[in-house]
Design a protein around this motif. Structure first.
Motif, mmCIF file in Angstrom:
data_model
loop_
_atom_site.group_PDB
_atom_site.id
_atom_site.type_symbol
_atom_site.label_atom_id
_atom_site.label_comp_id
_atom_site.label_asym_id
_atom_site.label_seq_id
_atom_site.Cartn_x
_atom_site.Cartn_y
_atom_site.Cartn_z
ATOM 1 N N PHE B 231 -17.655 -0.377 48.050
ATOM 2 C CA PHE B 231 -18.138 0.790 47.153
ATOM 3 C C PHE B 231 -18.895 0.282 46.162
ATOM 4 O O PHE B 231 -18.460 -0.550 45.515
ATOM 5 N N ARG B 232 -20.065 0.793 46.130
ATOM 6 C CA ARG B 232 -21.137 0.342 44.940
ATOM 7 C C ARG B 232 -21.081 1.048 43.777
ATOM 8 O O ARG B 232 -20.627 2.375 43.918
ATOM 9 N N SER B 233 -21.614 0.691 42.855
ATOM 10 C CA SER B 233 -21.518 1.518 41.652
ATOM 11 C C SER B 233 -23.137 2.273 41.912
ATOM 12 O O SER B 233 -23.856 1.880 42.521
ATOM 13 N N GLY B 234 -23.078 3.411 41.271
ATOM 14 C CA GLY B 234 -24.746 3.915 41.225
ATOM 15 C C GLY B 234 -24.590 5.043 42.090
ATOM 16 O O GLY B 234 -23.458 5.567 42.535
ATOM 17 N N ALA B 235 -25.606 5.673 42.389
ATOM 18 C CA ALA B 235 -25.933 6.979 43.279
ATOM 19 C C ALA B 235 -25.226 7.003 44.615
ATOM 20 O O ALA B 235 -24.557 7.864 44.895
ATOM 21 N N ASP B 236 -25.726 5.825 45.503
ATOM 22 C CA ASP B 236 -25.044 5.765 46.716
ATOM 23 C C ASP B 236 -23.955 4.805 46.677
ATOM 24 O O ASP B 236 -23.934 3.706 46.903
ATOM 25 N N THR B 237 -22.669 5.549 46.560
ATOM 26 C CA THR B 237 -21.513 4.736 46.378
ATOM 27 C C THR B 237 -21.118 3.947 47.631
ATOM 28 O O THR B 237 -21.048 2.887 47.551
ATOM 29 N N VAL B 238 -21.464 4.624 48.782
ATOM 30 C CA VAL B 238 -21.411 4.066 49.905
ATOM 31 C C VAL B 238 -22.871 4.005 50.559
ATOM 32 O O VAL B 238 -23.420 5.149 50.680
ATOM 33 N N LEU B 239 -23.241 3.066 50.960
ATOM 34 C CA LEU B 239 -24.599 2.978 51.774
ATOM 35 C C LEU B 239 -24.643 3.754 52.805
ATOM 36 O O LEU B 239 -23.967 3.641 53.813
ATOM 37 N N PHE B 240 -26.133 4.538 52.818
ATOM 38 C CA PHE B 240 -26.131 5.136 54.169
ATOM 39 C C PHE B 240 -25.175 6.366 54.671
ATOM 40 O O PHE B 240 -25.046 6.577 55.763
ATOM 41 N N LEU B 241 -24.524 6.890 53.717
ATOM 42 C CA LEU B 241 -23.477 7.839 53.864
ATOM 43 C C LEU B 241 -24.298 8.991 53.841
ATOM 44 O O LEU B 241 -23.666 9.947 54.447
ATOM 45 N N ARG B 242 -25.020 9.215 53.120
ATOM 46 C CA ARG B 242 -25.590 10.508 52.937
ATOM 47 C C ARG B 242 -26.675 10.978 53.877
ATOM 48 O O ARG B 242 -27.373 10.131 54.526
ATOM 49 N N ASP B 243 -26.732 12.416 54.297
ATOM 50 C CA ASP B 243 -27.436 12.666 55.316
ATOM 51 C C ASP B 243 -28.927 12.829 54.851
ATOM 52 O O ASP B 243 -29.084 13.118 53.709
#
Lengths: 529, 487
Positions: B231-243
């Motif tokens: 889990f990352r900090s920032g907008a994309d908590t988990v990479l490549f999760l958003r459509d």
């Protein structure tokens, strides 16, 4: 398997066609030549239909395990109808080509016999499907009844009009209905045996009576249930829901008491039974001993409900609804819990919308030890459902805002050991009352003040004043052995074989001795310093 | 708990290997495979995720929160109270203590090994024994001493960070084995199918940092769906999760259904177990698209809770924010939550660095314990705070009254635990007066792993995976449950 199920459909083809041909004969008895051509085609089709009906009927009979006089008779008439239809068709063909008038007579005679044979066969088929006397009783023909009914001794058939239900009706019949009647009942009588009525029970099956009054051991009904599950003769078959031990014992006691169909047998109380008496299509019905079925668990996994139990305690299931907490309704939660209620010891309903149905299922879970309702305020109005739960040891009401109303519940739980009541809305007075009435209870309120230090070092001054350690004054290393002789062999130890056990380094004489030591360390305790 | 079922599947390599041995057997497997695959496979070609088979006995803990202090904090300045050293400032470390043991290349060239006593004041706090002395650097944590269990006698084999962390995470110094979280995911399954069973949260340190490899949370030879999810900090908590923009959720669903169908056919043909792993991850990602935004949104936390975790709680990626996230993951049933705090590798300038590091972790980690407890979660959550090794009593580099550095020290160091079946408020094991060697109740990494698995309801000798011809365990051929630590 599917083929047999077409029997009821296919059977109507020859029936309709034969009647049709007969009707043609009746309305136009004098027709000759081409006017009779259609009869042949129809008879041909009727013969084909009869063949199909016989074939599908044969499959269905095998599949249902049908036996008995009615069935055998129906089967024989089916074959006869097929043969007669074919003969009728041949006779009809001959009658067209031949000048001999005898063929026409033979054809008409055969047609009549075919119709009669088919008619009675069809009636017996109806008897198999709808039960004996389905037609006779509707017509009010009292003397028309099935052979089965005739076998029942009259004396036993006439009960007194009881004011309260007999033991048989209240306790015995429901077990037989739930566990046996799907194969041995009104609709199906495998092995020519039915157990759904008094008459049928007395009549027994293919291999004779199944009940010997006052002798449970000799009664096949009990004997077959008592066989090992793997035994081919075990009943009910092992893939079907099994009666519980209490249910079999009840049946035994009833037979031992003479298997009376009227009156009460003292000491026999009706048992709670599964709601559906029909076999569960997915095999979800299970008994406490076996734990939940694989199908039920697969269904929970598919629904994202987590279920887990230790291998050594198959009856200790933990159900966790974390994945579905936000979306599942009370009804869904209740249904999942209900299916597992006999096995759950721990249920996590935190952050869910648990309501009356979920809590009702929890109330009916006799083994439930821990229930987590954290942050599930929707459960609060229904907490009273859990009152007096006999097993509950831990209840988490954190962040429910339940208020002092929860006190009544908490005080009513006889086995409660731990209550988590942070932000559960209990007043100070409420908590005091709880502590006073249940002093042994561990209560987590989350308002513990941080502990202060007991003592503190003073100013730190660093110096090199301590006497310097000489090499000789070495502290013993952790790995120097405490013993000189091997505890297993008694030989002097070898520095290469040192193990650490219970915080002590122990030396051995060879590489084999440590294994003996580990097998039972306590046995060597007195051989060590 | 073995991989019998997966054993019926085979990878390309396994197929060739077995073909070399017996053509008949291979044909047998190849013919049997599609039957087995089709028997349990729903129409979409997906096999539901199935854990290895459950528990060996009733567990005391259901989850683990493992706070790993990467770089190795000094036990001498935090937990292992040695007041006698204050009079041995600048004295040479006696040879009788060091006993010629190997040192890292960072200090093996030093001509002297001067003793550097801690300059930090210790205070005694009440616990379930006769109290425990803890450093002034961790006041919030020390105040919870009654709930914490210290092991002063940890020791390890590795003397450098990479093998050290690898050993702690996988039970082996060599890379390639599954990490603890992956074993847990494999052995216990996932309590919340909407989130990964194994989550990794990383906080950047203030002090000297070392590399942090993604293989520390890898799944090794276990199916890859068991690897940790970072889990990352920032907008994309988990990479490549958003459509991507313009893709609707039902589009994603139909894509996944089609891929599942095709992959099911491919699996029936090749029997590659990684196909199932990949599909399981696709489905997980699909569900995480819904569950992760809700998870990482702290707006439903009340002000008092945020205050509890300290001023940095609203700074994404801080240790405070990660502790709060860890609690939220715990609440949602995630099995293994790995927190990394980097920056403890104080070879030089230790006092200043450790002060800053402790300030970053002390209040949040104490808040996590308190927050778990009041929610009734500490009972079945095992909290572990540790590092890959400890630090030396002798100074690396210049030693003054106010400044020193310490080198890596694997022979003894301190970890602490709380919750889930751990006997609270005790201290186990002792070190010598120089905190150099263990003199009482040594606990090695395998023992720790065996104990943790025991608390989770798993017999460490029976959690295995067949690979390269033998059954592998987290504890390999070693490990004994430390019974003194069990409640």
């Amino acid at each position: 398997m599917l083929l047999g199920h077409f029997h009821p459909l296919v059977i109507h083809l020859p029936i309709g066609l034969l009647i049709g041909v007969a009707w043609l004969e009746v309305i136009r008895p004098r027709a000759r030549g081409d006017a009779r051509g259609a009869h042949g085609a129809l008879l041909q089709l009727a013969a084909a239909g009869a063949l199909a009906a016989v074939a599908t009927g044969w499959r269905l009979g095998l599949e249902d395990g049908r036996t008995g006089d009615t069935f055998r008779c129906h089967r024989a008439l089916g074959f006869a109808t097929l043969a007669l239809t074919v003969l009728t068709w041949i006779a009809h063909k001959q009658s067209r080509g031949a000048t001999h008038a005898g063929w026409l007579g033979a054809y008409r005679w055969l047609l009549a016999v075919s119709l009669a044979c088919m008619g009675y066969g069809a009636h017996l088929g109806g008897t198999l499907t709808h039960g004996p006397g389905y037609l006779a009783e509707a017509l009010g023909w009292a003397k028309q009844s099935s052979p089965r009914n005739l076998q029942a001794p009259k004396a036993a058939v006439l009960p007194d009009a009881p004011t309260e239900p007999s033991t048989y009706a209240a306790a015995v019949a429901p077990i037989l209905a739930a566990r046996c009647a799907s194969c041995h009942g009104e609709k199906r009588q495998k092995g020519d045996l039915a157990l759904h009525s008094m008459e049928a029970l007395i009549a027994g099956g293919e291999s004779g009576p199944v009940i010997v009054p006052s002798d449970a051991k000799a009664s096949a009904l009990i004997g077959r249930m008592r066989l090992a599950l793997d035994d081919d003769d075990h009943m009910p078959p092992k893939d079907k829901p099994q009666p519980t031990e209490q249910e079999i014992e009840l049946l035994e006691r009833w037979i031992q008491a003479g298997a009376p169909f009227t009156g009460q047998v003292s000491g026999i109380e009706p048992l709670p039974l599964p709601k559906e008496s029909s076999p569960d299509p997915v095999g979800a019905a299970t008994t406490e001993k076996q734990g939940p079925s694989a199908e039920l668990l697969a269904r929970l996994a598919r629904d994202l409900v987590h279920a887990q139990a230790p291998a050594d305690e198959p009856g200790a299931w933990w159900l966790d609804f974390s994945a579905v907490a936000a979306s599942a309704t009370d009804r869904e939660l209740g249904a999942w819990l209900d299916s597992m209620r006999a096995f759950v010891v721990e249920v996590n309903l935190s952050r869910s919308q648990a309501g009356p149905l979920a809590l009702e299922a929890c109330r009916q879970a006799p083994l439930l030890l821990r229930l987590d309702l954290r942050a599930a305020p929707s459960a609060v109005p229904h907490l009273a459902l859990l009152a007096g739960h006999p097993a509950l040891e831990e209840l988490n009401l954190a962040r429910t805002g339940a208020g002092d109303a929860a006190l009544v519940l908490l005080l009513s739980l006889p086995r409660l050991e731990r209550a988590i009541l942070w932000e559960a809305g209990l007043t100070k007075e409420g908590l005091e009352q709880l502590r006073a009435e249940r002093p042994e209870l561990t209560i987590v309120t989350g308002d513990e003040a941080p502990a202060a230090a007991l003592e503190s070092e003073g100013e730190i001054a660093l110096s090199g004043d301590a006497p310097v350690l000489s090499a000789g004054a070495a502290q013993r290393s952790d790995l120097s052995p405490i013993n000189k002789l091997c505890p297993v062999s008694g030989q002097p130890i070898d520095a290469r074989y040192v193990i650490v056990s219970e915080g002590r380094a122990i030396g051995f004489c060879c590489e084999k001795c440590p294994a003996s030591y580990w097998a039972d360390p306590a046995a060597y305790a007195d051989k060590l310093p | 708990m073995t991989n019998f079922e997966s054993g019926l599947e085979c990878t390309r390599r396994q197929l060739f290997a077995s073909a070399g041995r017996s053509v008949g057997a291979t044909l047998g497997v190849a013919a049997l495979g599609p039957l087995l695959a089709s028997a349990g496979t729903p129409s979409a070609g997906l096999t539901p995720f199935r854990p290895a088979g459950g528990l060996h006995f009733r567990p005391r803990a259901k989850r683990v929160i493992y706070m790993h202090m990467e770089g190795a904090p000094s036990q001498l300045d935090l937990f292992d109270y040695k007041p006698g050293l204050r009079q041995r400032f600048q004295q040479e470390l006696p040879d009788s203590i060091r006993q010629g043991q190997r040192l890292t290349t960072m200090t093996s060239g030093q001509t002297r090994f001067p003793v550097a006593p801690s300059i930090f004041r210790f205070q005694r706090y009440a616990n379930m024994q006769d109290g425990i002395w803890l450093s002034e650097l961790l006041p919030h944590t020390a105040a919870l001493a009654k709930k914490l269990t210290f092991v002063h006698s940890m020791h390890t084999e590795a003397i450098n960070h990479e093998p050290g962390i690898t050993f702690f995470q996988t039970g082996s110094q060599q890379p390639g084995r599954p990490s603890f979280g992956a074993w847990m995911s494999y052995g216990l399954g996932n309590a919340n199918a909407n989130l990964p069973a194994f989550a990794v949260l990383i906080t950047q340190g203030i002090g000297n940092m070392q590399a942090l490899s993604a293989r520390f949370w890898g799944s090794g030879f276990l199916p890859s769906e068991h690897q940790g999810c970072k889990f990352r900090s920032g907008a994309d908590t988990v990479l490549f999760l958003r459509d991507p923009q313009g893709v609707r959720r039902q589009d994603r669903r139909s894509v996944l259904d089609l891929i599942g169908k095709l992959a099911g056919e491919e699996h029936a043909r090749t029997l590659d177990p990684e196909i199932h792993a990949r599909l399981a991850q696709y489905e997980m990602a699909y569900r995480m698209q819904m569950s992760v935004p809700e998870l990482t949104d702290f707006s439903d936390e009340d002000a008092r809770t945020l205050e509890l975790y300290g001023p940095e709680v609203n700074k994404p990626g801080s240790f405070a924010a990660n502790c709060l996230l860890a609690r939220r993951l715990t609440e949602r049933g995630v099995r293994f939550i790995q927190l990394y705090m980097r920056g403890w590798d104080a070879h030089n300038n230790l006092p200043e660095e450790i002060r800053a590091q402790c300030k970053a972790v002390d209040q949040p980690q104490a808040a996590l314990i308190v927050d778990l407890e009041r929610r009734g979660l500490l009972d079945d959550t095992l909290v572990l705070w540790g590092s890959e090794f400890g630090r030396t009593v002798y100074s690396q580099g210049t030693l003054t009254q106010t400044n020193y550095g310490r080198d890596h020290h694997p022979r003894c160091f301190t970890i602490w635990m709380a919750g889930g079946g751990i006997a609270p408020g005790i201290a186990l094991g002792k070190t010598d007066d120089f905190s150099y060697n263990v003199i009482e109740r040594p606990v090695d990494v395998h023992d720790l792993h065996a104990t943790l698995l025991h608390l989770l309801g798993i017999d460490h000798e029976r959690l295995t995976w067949r690979h390269q011809g033998r059954d592998f365990r987290l504890t390999d051929v070693s490990g004994r449950v430390v019974n003194e630590l069990l409640a």
